[in-house]
Design a protein around this motif. Structure first.
Motif, PDB file in Angstrom:
ATOM      1  N   SER A   1     114.631  54.130  38.119  1.00 41.90           N
ATOM      2  CA  SER A   1     114.766  53.515  39.291  1.00 41.90           C
ATOM      3  C   SER A   1     113.719  52.475  39.411  1.00 41.90           C
ATOM      4  O   SER A   1     113.865  51.591  39.876  1.00 41.90           O
ATOM      5  CB  SER A   1     114.647  54.543  40.400  1.00 41.90           C
ATOM      6  OG  SER A   1     113.532  55.258  40.737  1.00 41.90           O
ATOM      7  N   THR A   2     112.426  52.956  39.071  1.00 41.38           N
ATOM      8  CA  THR A   2     111.411  52.072  39.117  1.00 41.38           C
ATOM      9  C   THR A   2     111.270  50.607  38.383  1.00 41.38           C
ATOM     10  O   THR A   2     111.003  49.633  39.152  1.00 41.38           O
ATOM     11  CB  THR A   2     109.885  52.738  38.981  1.00 41.38           C
ATOM     12  OG1 THR A   2     109.863  53.971  39.866  1.00 41.38           O
ATOM     13  CG2 THR A   2     108.792  51.976  39.521  1.00 41.38           C
TER      14      THR A   2
ATOM     15  N   PHE B   1     117.934  50.587  44.755  1.00 45.45           N
ATOM     16  CA  PHE B   1     118.577  51.370  43.567  1.00 45.45           C
ATOM     17  C   PHE B   1     119.829  51.923  44.044  1.00 45.45           C
ATOM     18  O   PHE B   1     120.072  51.649  45.403  1.00 45.45           O
ATOM     19  CB  PHE B   1     117.717  52.616  42.996  1.00 45.45           C
ATOM     20  CG  PHE B   1     117.712  53.830  43.807  1.00 45.45           C
ATOM     21  CD1 PHE B   1     118.458  54.906  43.116  1.00 45.45           C
ATOM     22  CD2 PHE B   1     117.192  53.957  45.154  1.00 45.45           C
ATOM     23  CE1 PHE B   1     118.576  55.900  43.733  1.00 45.45           C
ATOM     24  CE2 PHE B   1     117.173  55.166  45.557  1.00 45.45           C
ATOM     25  CZ  PHE B   1     117.740  56.044  44.934  1.00 45.45           C
ATOM     26  N   CYS B   2     120.763  52.340  43.250  1.00 51.00           N
ATOM     27  CA  CYS B   2     122.165  52.607  43.547  1.00 51.00           C
ATOM     28  C   CYS B   2     122.335  54.163  43.947  1.00 51.00           C
ATOM     29  O   CYS B   2     122.340  55.158  42.952  1.00 51.00           O
ATOM     30  CB  CYS B   2     123.103  52.421  42.270  1.00 51.00           C
ATOM     31  SG  CYS B   2     123.280  50.662  41.830  1.00 51.00           S
ATOM     32  N   ASP B   3     122.049  54.334  44.977  1.00 50.79           N
ATOM     33  CA  ASP B   3     122.100  55.699  45.652  1.00 50.79           C
ATOM     34  C   ASP B   3     123.395  55.944  46.377  1.00 50.79           C
ATOM     35  O   ASP B   3     124.186  54.916  46.798  1.00 50.79           O
ATOM     36  CB  ASP B   3     121.159  55.898  46.914  1.00 50.79           C
ATOM     37  CG  ASP B   3     120.812  57.321  47.283  1.00 50.79           C
ATOM     38  OD1 ASP B   3     121.075  57.997  46.253  1.00 50.79           O
ATOM     39  OD2 ASP B   3     120.044  57.561  48.279  1.00 50.79           O
TER      40      ASP B   3
ATOM     41  N   CYS C   1     124.742  50.291  37.561  1.00 51.74           N
ATOM     42  CA  CYS C   1     124.842  51.075  38.765  1.00 51.74           C
ATOM     43  C   CYS C   1     125.280  52.485  39.000  1.00 51.74           C
ATOM     44  O   CYS C   1     124.657  53.321  39.424  1.00 51.74           O
ATOM     45  CB  CYS C   1     125.448  50.098  39.706  1.00 51.74           C
ATOM     46  SG  CYS C   1     125.238  50.746  41.431  1.00 51.74           S
TER      47      CYS C   1
ATOM     48  N   LYS D   1     113.599  48.581  37.525  1.00 51.87           N
ATOM     49  CA  LYS D   1     114.418  47.721  37.928  1.00 51.87           C
ATOM     50  C   LYS D   1     114.082  47.310  39.369  1.00 51.87           C
ATOM     51  O   LYS D   1     114.241  46.127  39.845  1.00 51.87           O
ATOM     52  CB  LYS D   1     116.004  48.421  38.278  1.00 51.87           C
ATOM     53  CG  LYS D   1     117.077  47.472  38.696  1.00 51.87           C
ATOM     54  CD  LYS D   1     117.594  46.422  37.455  1.00 51.87           C
ATOM     55  CE  LYS D   1     118.533  45.611  38.265  1.00 51.87           C
ATOM     56  NZ  LYS D   1     118.984  44.513  37.322  1.00 51.87           N
ATOM     57  N   MET D   2     113.367  48.261  40.090  1.00 50.07           N
ATOM     58  CA  MET D   2     112.847  47.944  41.630  1.00 50.07           C
ATOM     59  C   MET D   2     111.896  46.846  41.408  1.00 50.07           C
ATOM     60  O   MET D   2     111.528  45.796  41.907  1.00 50.07           O
ATOM     61  CB  MET D   2     112.303  48.982  42.194  1.00 50.07           C
ATOM     62  CG  MET D   2     111.918  48.797  43.556  1.00 50.07           C
ATOM     63  SD  MET D   2     110.798  50.446  44.209  1.00 50.07           S
ATOM     64  CE  MET D   2     109.397  50.293  43.092  1.00 50.07           C
TER      65      MET D   2
ATOM     66  N   PHE E   1     119.924  59.482  37.731  1.00 45.32           N
ATOM     67  CA  PHE E   1     118.937  59.819  39.062  1.00 45.32           C
ATOM     68  C   PHE E   1     119.304  61.079  39.602  1.00 45.32           C
ATOM     69  O   PHE E   1     118.512  61.915  39.599  1.00 45.32           O
ATOM     70  CB  PHE E   1     118.731  58.571  40.052  1.00 45.32           C
ATOM     71  CG  PHE E   1     117.798  58.704  41.069  1.00 45.32           C
ATOM     72  CD1 PHE E   1     116.387  58.784  40.708  1.00 45.32           C
ATOM     73  CD2 PHE E   1     118.181  59.367  42.181  1.00 45.32           C
ATOM     74  CE1 PHE E   1     115.381  58.802  41.906  1.00 45.32           C
ATOM     75  CE2 PHE E   1     117.148  59.676  43.195  1.00 45.32           C
ATOM     76  CZ  PHE E   1     115.835  59.273  42.924  1.00 45.32           C
TER      77      PHE E   1
ATOM     78  N   LEU F   1     121.156  44.349  44.787  1.00 42.96           N
ATOM     79  CA  LEU F   1     120.250  45.350  45.450  1.00 42.96           C
ATOM     80  C   LEU F   1     119.400  44.381  46.252  1.00 42.96           C
ATOM     81  O   LEU F   1     118.249  43.692  45.812  1.00 42.96           O
ATOM     82  CB  LEU F   1     119.422  45.806  44.488  1.00 42.96           C
ATOM     83  CG  LEU F   1     120.282  47.102  43.607  1.00 42.96           C
ATOM     84  CD1 LEU F   1     119.352  47.673  42.375  1.00 42.96           C
ATOM     85  CD2 LEU F   1     120.676  47.935  44.328  1.00 42.96           C
TER      86      LEU F   1
ATOM     87  N   GLN G   1     122.891  54.230  36.526  1.00 45.95           N
ATOM     88  CA  GLN G   1     121.682  54.637  37.213  1.00 45.95           C
ATOM     89  C   GLN G   1     121.644  55.866  38.302  1.00 45.95           C
ATOM     90  O   GLN G   1     120.843  56.616  38.399  1.00 45.95           O
ATOM     91  CB  GLN G   1     121.173  53.355  37.956  1.00 45.95           C
ATOM     92  CG  GLN G   1     119.907  53.723  38.619  1.00 45.95           C
ATOM     93  CD  GLN G   1     119.255  52.293  39.266  1.00 45.95           C
ATOM     94  OE1 GLN G   1     120.113  51.890  40.273  1.00 45.95           O
ATOM     95  NE2 GLN G   1     118.280  51.686  39.124  1.00 45.95           N
TER      96      GLN G   1
ATOM     97  N   THR H   1     111.440  58.453  45.663  1.00 43.67           N
ATOM     98  CA  THR H   1     111.791  58.124  44.361  1.00 43.67           C
ATOM     99  C   THR H   1     110.636  57.574  43.333  1.00 43.67           C
ATOM    100  O   THR H   1     110.446  57.563  42.051  1.00 43.67           O
ATOM    101  CB  THR H   1     112.838  57.130  44.160  1.00 43.67           C
ATOM    102  OG1 THR H   1     112.241  55.798  45.085  1.00 43.67           O
ATOM    103  CG2 THR H   1     114.040  57.556  44.734  1.00 43.67           C
TER     104      THR H   1
END
Length: 316
Positions: free
Chosen positions: A77-78, A178-180, A97, A80-81, A104, A14, A100, A279
């Motif tokens: 998400s937050t 994040f994995c979008d 991933c 991990k970010m 999400f 990421l 997540q 997010t």
């Protein structure tokens, strides 16, 4: 496409905000502050509604679940970010991933549908107030919330199953924090026509079904409010709807910008900033908006705080 450059991956990188290393500490402190307010605000709203017998239902039943959904998709998400902002190792496993992305997507879709249900709740409360508790019985509003969660889970499951069919990727570096799903699809080697079609169908359904479902009750509410003789009644009705309309405008406007426009390749500057807002920031203001605009919530909070202070003085 050159198949020699395609391979199955066991993890992704990421990239996040690696293009702005000089802002790492500032971004970490900023997002950590926002995350702290989000967690405390949403959990506080849930606890306040649960411990208080004075807040009416089902309006606050829906609000407690809105706070729960905001809390959940911020948690996904937050953290991990925040870790990736400071860490050099920005790897995330393929399993992590996909989980997540699935969770999400589940909670975001759930929130979109829940806001539509809350619009119907406000419609009944204002336009048919005398039969409000009869129309929205406990069984009905529990079923409505259950359908919101089920719809979110099923919609996400469809996208997840299609994403798991991707055999190989050109790169394992995701230009996102994040994995979008759009980011994953942009790296895939195989033909993504089915995945893209499902995204298109979802976006079309959102634009032609969900948005009108949300706006129609408020059109009826506006007509009802304009017909009210009492200025105080009109003020109370507007106050009841103002918080919800603000939450809808913030979330729906951002979703329309991110997912209902064509993308080309990786997420770039403007879209990434907008996605951060969507997010990380959006889950924060809902409890503040509802508590500051709602006199029932403010009165209940005042009573709870007063009782805690009194108990502390008695036992100290």
């Amino acid at each position: 496409m050159d198949e020699e450059n395609c391979t199955a991956v066991s993890d992704f990188i990421l990239l996040g905000f690696s293009d702005a290393p000089e802002l790492r500490v500032f971004l970490f402190l900023l997002f950590l502050s926002i995350y702290g307010v989000t967690v405390l605000g949403n959990l506080g709203m849930i606890v306040l509604i649960q411990v208080s017998s004075g807040l009416p239902t089902p309006m606050y039943f829906f609000l407690s679940h809105l706070s729960f959904v905001d809390f959940c998709y911020s948690m996904i998400s937050t953290p991990k970010m925040l870790a990736n902002i400071l860490n050099e190792d920005k790897a995330i496993s393929f399993l992590e991933c996909t989980v997540q992305f699935y969770l999400f997507c589940t909670f975001v879709v759930t929130e979109v549908i829940l806001l539509a249900v809350m619009a119907y709740d406000h419609f009944v409360a204002i336009c048919d107030s005398q039969l409000y508790m009869v129309t929205l019985s406990r069984d009905l509003y529990v079923e409505l919330v259950s359908c919101c969660y089920l719809s979110g889970a099923m919609c996400s499951l469809i996208h997840l199953c299609l994403a798991l069919q991707i055999p190989s990727y050109r790169l394992n570096m995701i230009n996102h924090f994040f994995c979008d799903l759009p980011s994953l699809l942009s790296l895939a080697c195989s033909d993504m026509i089915v995945n893209q079609l499902m995204l298109y169908i979802g976006a079309t359904f959102y634009k032609i079904i969900i948005i009108p479902v949300i706006l129609t009750p408020y059109l009826c509410i506006l007509i009802t409010i304009l017909r009210m003789c009492s200025a105080e009644g009109r003020c109370n009705a507007f106050s009841t709807c103002a918080s919800h309309l603000r939450a809808i405008a913030i979330l729906q406007g951002t979703i329309l910008f991110i997912y209902c426009q064509p993308h080309s390749g990786n997420i770039m500057g403007t879209d990434k900033v907008t996605t951060v807002f969507y997010t990380v920031v959006i889950p924060m203001p809902n409890p503040l908006i509802y508590s500051l605009r709602n006199k029932d919530v403010k009165e209940t909070l005042r009573k709870v705080v007063s009782s805690k202070i009194l108990s502390y003085r008695i036992f100290s």
